[in-house]
Scaffold this motif. Structure first.
Motif, PDB file in Angstrom:
ATOM      1  N   ALA A  67      -6.875  -0.929  -3.794  1.00 53.01           N
ATOM      2  CA  ALA A  67      -5.986   0.162  -3.590  1.00 53.01           C
ATOM      3  C   ALA A  67      -5.656   0.552  -2.136  1.00 53.01           C
ATOM      4  CB  ALA A  67      -6.045   1.441  -4.450  1.00 53.01           C
ATOM      5  N   ARG A  68      -6.850   0.571  -1.573  1.00 56.26           N
ATOM      6  CA  ARG A  68      -6.842   0.749  -0.037  1.00 56.26           C
ATOM      7  C   ARG A  68      -6.123  -0.280   0.809  1.00 56.26           C
ATOM      8  NH1 ARG A  68     -12.909   1.210   0.107  1.00 56.26           N
ATOM      9  NH2 ARG A  68     -12.341  -0.768  -0.362  1.00 56.26           N
TER      10      ARG A  68
ATOM     11  N   ASP B  87      -5.778  -1.026  -8.794  1.00 55.85           N
ATOM     12  CA  ASP B  87      -7.100  -0.374  -8.866  1.00 55.85           C
ATOM     13  C   ASP B  87      -8.006  -1.414  -9.799  1.00 55.85           C
ATOM     14  OD1 ASP B  87      -6.320   1.992  -7.673  1.00 55.85           O
ATOM     15  OD2 ASP B  87      -5.475   2.780  -9.783  1.00 55.85           O
TER      16      ASP B  87
ATOM     17  N   ARG C 278       2.652   1.819  -3.425  1.00 56.20           N
ATOM     18  CA  ARG C 278       1.722   1.873  -4.476  1.00 56.20           C
ATOM     19  C   ARG C 278       1.516   3.600  -4.458  1.00 56.20           C
ATOM     20  NH1 ARG C 278      -2.917   3.693  -4.816  1.00 56.20           N
ATOM     21  NH2 ARG C 278      -4.436   3.221  -6.724  1.00 56.20           N
ATOM     22  N   ALA C 279       1.164   3.935  -3.030  1.00 58.68           N
ATOM     23  CA  ALA C 279       0.869   5.285  -2.909  1.00 58.68           C
ATOM     24  C   ALA C 279       1.843   6.506  -3.035  1.00 58.68           C
ATOM     25  CB  ALA C 279       0.514   5.777  -1.339  1.00 58.68           C
ATOM     26  N   ARG C 280       3.216   5.808  -2.791  1.00 64.19           N
ATOM     27  CA  ARG C 280       4.355   6.807  -3.077  1.00 64.19           C
ATOM     28  C   ARG C 280       4.774   6.973  -4.440  1.00 64.19           C
ATOM     29  NH1 ARG C 280       7.661   4.068   0.012  1.00 64.19           N
ATOM     30  NH2 ARG C 280       8.298   2.849  -1.282  1.00 64.19           N
TER      31      ARG C 280
ATOM     32  N   ARG D 178       1.020  -1.239  -0.019  1.00 59.69           N
ATOM     33  CA  ARG D 178      -0.100   0.007   0.006  1.00 59.69           C
ATOM     34  C   ARG D 178       0.842   1.246  -0.002  1.00 59.69           C
ATOM     35  NH1 ARG D 178      -4.072   2.213   4.393  1.00 59.69           N
ATOM     36  NH2 ARG D 178      -5.201   3.667   3.199  1.00 59.69           N
ATOM     37  N   ALA D 179       1.708   1.288   0.897  1.00 63.00           N
ATOM     38  CA  ALA D 179       2.731   2.584   0.795  1.00 63.00           C
ATOM     39  C   ALA D 179       3.550   2.778  -0.535  1.00 63.00           C
ATOM     40  CB  ALA D 179       3.728   2.529   2.083  1.00 63.00           C
TER      41      ALA D 179
ATOM     42  N   ARG E 163       2.554   6.622  -6.670  1.00 63.33           N
ATOM     43  CA  ARG E 163       1.144   6.919  -7.380  1.00 63.33           C
ATOM     44  C   ARG E 163       0.996   6.109  -8.490  1.00 63.33           C
ATOM     45  NH1 ARG E 163       3.500  12.832  -6.892  1.00 63.33           N
ATOM     46  NH2 ARG E 163       2.489  13.513  -4.837  1.00 63.33           N
TER      47      ARG E 163
END
Length: 112
Positions: A102-103, A76, A19-21, A16-17, A23
């Motif tokens: 994604a969450r 996603d 993927r977020a970092r 998760r981290a 984007r």
């Protein structure tokens, strides 16, 4: 799904981290047989395309890992579990691959 071991829950957090970092549309994490973890996002360059799981497997292989214990893929599009073949190619059959959105909400666990 809530019955994850603490080690597999750590993989969810790493995926998760990452993927977020980055984007990215995908984030993944794997744990090798020695307990080392690798996390990656999908790569979409004109000359290179890798699913997040493929990138994790490449990292593990290039680091000298001899196999995998577990993998997590957050995407996603949870219907498209890209990269599972690379986990199977490297680690063989029976490796759990936890798939979620994604969450970080897991929807299924597959086995290679």
């Amino acid at each position: 799904m809530t019955d994850l071991s603490p080690e597999d829950a750590k993989l969810v957090t790493l995926a998760r981290a990452t993927r977020a970092r980055a984007r990215s549309v995908e984030g993944a994490a794997v744990r090798d047989r020695d307990g080392r973890t690798y996390a990656a996002a999908s790569v979409a360059l004109p000359s290179l395309r890798l699913a997040a799981l493929e990138a994790c497997v490449a990292m593990a292989v290039s680091s000298g890992a001899t196999g995998l214990e577990a993998a997590v893929l957050l995407s996603d599009d949870v219907q498209d579990a890209a990269g599972i073949d690379s986990v199977r190619d490297f680690a063989g059959h029976g490796v759990p691959v936890h798939v979620g959105d994604a969450r970080g909400a897991l929807s299924t666990s597959l086995f290679t």
